[in-house]
Scaffold this active site. Structure first.
Site, mmCIF file in Angstrom:
data_model
loop_
_atom_site.group_PDB
_atom_site.id
_atom_site.type_symbol
_atom_site.label_atom_id
_atom_site.label_comp_id
_atom_site.label_asym_id
_atom_site.label_seq_id
_atom_site.Cartn_x
_atom_site.Cartn_y
_atom_site.Cartn_z
ATOM 1 C CG HIS A 178 68.856 -78.869 -13.784
ATOM 2 N ND1 HIS A 178 70.047 -78.293 -13.455
ATOM 3 C CD2 HIS A 178 67.901 -78.021 -13.377
ATOM 4 C CE1 HIS A 178 69.832 -77.139 -12.871
ATOM 5 N NE2 HIS A 178 68.525 -76.941 -12.815
ATOM 6 C CD GLU A 209 76.622 -67.209 -30.109
ATOM 7 O OE1 GLU A 209 76.409 -68.401 -29.864
ATOM 8 O OE2 GLU A 209 76.825 -66.361 -29.227
HETATM 9 C C1 PEP Z 1 76.964 -72.052 -29.827
HETATM 10 O O1 PEP Z 1 75.952 -71.366 -29.980
HETATM 11 O O2 PEP Z 1 77.411 -72.814 -30.689
HETATM 12 C C2 PEP Z 1 77.696 -72.010 -28.549
HETATM 13 C C3 PEP Z 1 78.861 -72.607 -28.408
HETATM 14 O O3 PEP Z 1 77.120 -71.369 -27.524
HETATM 15 P P1 PEP Z 1 75.934 -71.979 -26.636
HETATM 16 O O4 PEP Z 1 75.741 -73.402 -27.007
HETATM 17 O O5 PEP Z 1 76.369 -71.780 -25.235
HETATM 18 O O6 PEP Z 1 74.785 -71.090 -27.022
HETATM 19 MG MG MG Z 2 75.500 -69.804 -28.607
#
Ligand code: PEP
Ligand code: MG
Length: 601
Positions: free
Chosen positions: A213, A453
């Protein structure tokens, strides 16, 4: 006695703590949560730990205690309503929902009756009745079949504090004179907002991650912030000087003359540089030899949408739809979702909006249903959506309905292999069929992409490229999973290395896999917005970069100042290097030579 300390090694920190001279210069590295560079005096914000006096009151006093409780609830509601309207005015409705949720807790008749019963039946004094019943409520939330958001439990903690503080008639000191950098162990949403009524130069907190937050609110408030700073609230004293760098995530407590000189120099370079950047707004992100990169922004808040255009972004490359869940404990229904997606699609038109379906679980907001020892390795993203088809399909329907301008794309999070993609595509096709049969208009050619990812997805990127229209590399998770480094753990921040040779090779492999199949490959993790990485990524052949809006002009400037040929040579050389440090130093040096006016380091 050392005159400076670097907080990176927790064991060393424990030793340092013993010998800590009061006026030592201390550099603490944390997580850059909101951009900006400031220098000023510290204001240490301390929430008093609650001291609850547990008493059994005389029978005739019980009603008096009930009355004290009710007055405290009324007062708490007044305070929260004020914070709510202040938040609405300052940063808009979506963030204000956090406080609506807290007011709802205060109006929860069942909970309040239980507290009153506790006072009447066991003759607990008001504050201990609140403490015991609300703590029980928190526990129930954590253990029930339908568990709520982690923030929901935090909300209850905040409300509990608020009511007890009001019963004790204690005031919370959130005002200070002049301007200051607020240092705290942790800041609740209400603290962040209340403090922002002062002239806050920056926030520096021990707890919190990039999606906490404090981070989200400070970005909306456009106040620089660094979170995840070890022991900062212990080491800093009100009145100390501090330099806070919300770009690099570094703070210098009690800086020396040299630090201040460097700060002023960096600040000056930033201002000059920013002036130059404004003129680039309407130009494309194109290398000097004509290679075009699509440079878009990561954005999802209503309030950010105008800023995205202002910064010269070519659309939204990552719309984290799970942000719709912030401050609520149920999923938004189809119409609510449709409205949010439509708003983004309409505002960003003619550019594209890539809507990532709910990436819930992990450390992200979610009315969780199970307890997990390793949530990041658990039920998260596409895994939840495939197990909860009604949730997935509701969201897909809302996205399709918002796609009639033909500028919406769908992105699938946490893909680890091909079967998750085929299962997702089956749902997508079913939803299309359903909408067709009902005569509801949507974009028949909507593109579907996969986040890369999870390392297994990167390894299988050739196979994945056959099934999708585009791929988007999420370095925040890719690095955490590939290097086994928790992205939110401040103790090991320095091990989270985007220039690790293994990371570089995995990115290159993914880009090459996409290109073999003519599938564009973009990047939307934080690395995409790191100026030191820009030349490397361009040279590797990345097709698009989606970055936080604040850094977009700087990245564009770098792209427009280099040739693709040079960048390719540089990235080939970087890929031969053996350590992250070697790569980082090489890229930093290169950037400094090629673009001396880019304010780095
Ligand atoms: C990431 O994992 O790089 C991504 C863009 O997703 P998030 O940060 O929302 O997990
Ligand atoms: Mg991610």
């Amino acid at each position: 006695m050392p005159d400076q300390m670097e907080h990176t090694d927790p064991a060393k920190q424990a030793l340092d703590q013993k010998n800590r001279p009061e006026h030592t210069r201390i550099i603490v590295h944390g997580i850059a949560a909101s951009p900006g560079l400031v220098h000023g005096q510290v204001f240490v914000f301390e929430r008093k730990t609650l001291e609850i006096s547990q008493r059994i009151v005389a029978p005739e006093e019980a009603e008096l205690e009930v009355e004290r409780l009710q007055q405290a609830i009324q007062r708490s509601e007044k305070e929260l309503t004020k914070i709510l309207s202040f938040t609405e005015q300052k940063i808009g409705n979506s963030k204000a929902r956090i406080f609506e949720a807290q007011i709802m807790i205060l109006n929860d008749a069942v909970l309040i009756d239980q507290i009153i019963d506790r006072i009447r039946n066991t003759r607990f004094n008001a504050e201990s009745a609140v403490h015991s019943e609300m703590t029980k409520f928190q526990q129930t939330l954590l253990n029930a079949d339908e568990e709520y958001l982690r923030e929901r439990a935090d909300d209850i903690e905040d409300v509990k504090h608020r009511i007890i503080r009001n019963i004790q008639q204690q005031r919370l000191f959130s005002r200070f004179k002049g301007s200051a950098i607020v240092v705290a162990k942790n800041l609740s949403p209400a603290d962040t907002i209340l403090l922002s009524r002062n002239d806050v130069l920056g926030y520096a907190t021990e707890l919190g991650g990039i999606t906490s937050h404090t981070a989200l609110l400070s970005r909306s408030l456009k106040i620089p912030a660094v979170v995840g700073l070890h022991n900062i609230s212990r080491d800093a004293n009100t009145g100390d000087e501090m330099i806070l760098d919300g770009y690099s995530g570094t703070t210098i407590l009690r800086p020396n003359r040299n630090d201040i000189h460097n700060y002023q120099e960096k600040k000056r370079r930033y201002s000059l540089f920013e002036e130059k950047l404004v003129v680039l707004r309407d130009y494309p992100a194109e290398t000097t030899d004509g290679e075009r990169i699509t440079l878009s922004a990561n954005a999802d808040m209503e309030e950010e949408l105008d800023f995205v255009g202002f910064q010269g972004a070519e659309g939204i490359g990552l719309y984290r739809s799970e942000s719709l869940l912030i401050g609520r404990d149920t999923f938004p229904n189809e119409d609510e979702q449709y409205e949010a997606y439509w708003l983004a699609a309409e505002k960003i038109f003619p550019h594209d909006v890539i809507i990532r379906v709910f990436d819930i679980g992990g450390d992200k907001v979610y009315p969780k249903m199970i307890e997990e020892n390793n949530p990041f390795l658990g039920w998260r993203g596409i895994r939840i959506l495939l197990d909860r088809p009604e949730l997935f399909r509701t969201q897909l329907r809302a996205i399709f309905r918002a796609s009639t301008k033909k500028n919406v794309k769908i992105l699938l999070p946490m893909i680890s292999g091909v079967s998750e993609i085929s299962a997702s595509i089956n749902h997508i096709n079913d939803v299309k069929e359903e909408l067709r049969s009902k005569g509801i208009p949507f974009d028949e050619d909507i593109q579907v992409g996969a986040m890369i990812e999870v390392p297994s997805a990167a390894i299988l990127s050739r196979e994945i490229a056959r099934m999708v229209d585009f791929m988007s590399i999420g370095t925040n998770d890719l690095i955490q999973y590939l290097l086994a480094v928790d992205r939110g753990n401040p103790t090991i921040t320095k091990l989270f290395q985007e220039f690790h040779p293994a990371v570089l090779r995995m990115i290159q492999h993914t880009i090459d896999s996409g290109h073999k199949r003519n599938v564009p490959v973009g990047m939307c993790g934080e690395m995409a917005g790191d100026p030191i990485a820009t030349i490397l990524l361009v040279g590797m052949g990345i097709d698009s970069l989606s970055v936080v809006p604040a850094v977009l002009p700087e990245v564009k400037k770098i792209i427009r100042s280099i040739s693709y040929r040079d960048a390719a040579k540089i990235s080939r050389r970087a890929l031969t290097m053996g350590t992250p440090e070697e790569v980082f130093n090489y890229l930093k040096r290169t950037l400094k030579t090629k673009l001396p006016d880019v304010p780095i380091g």
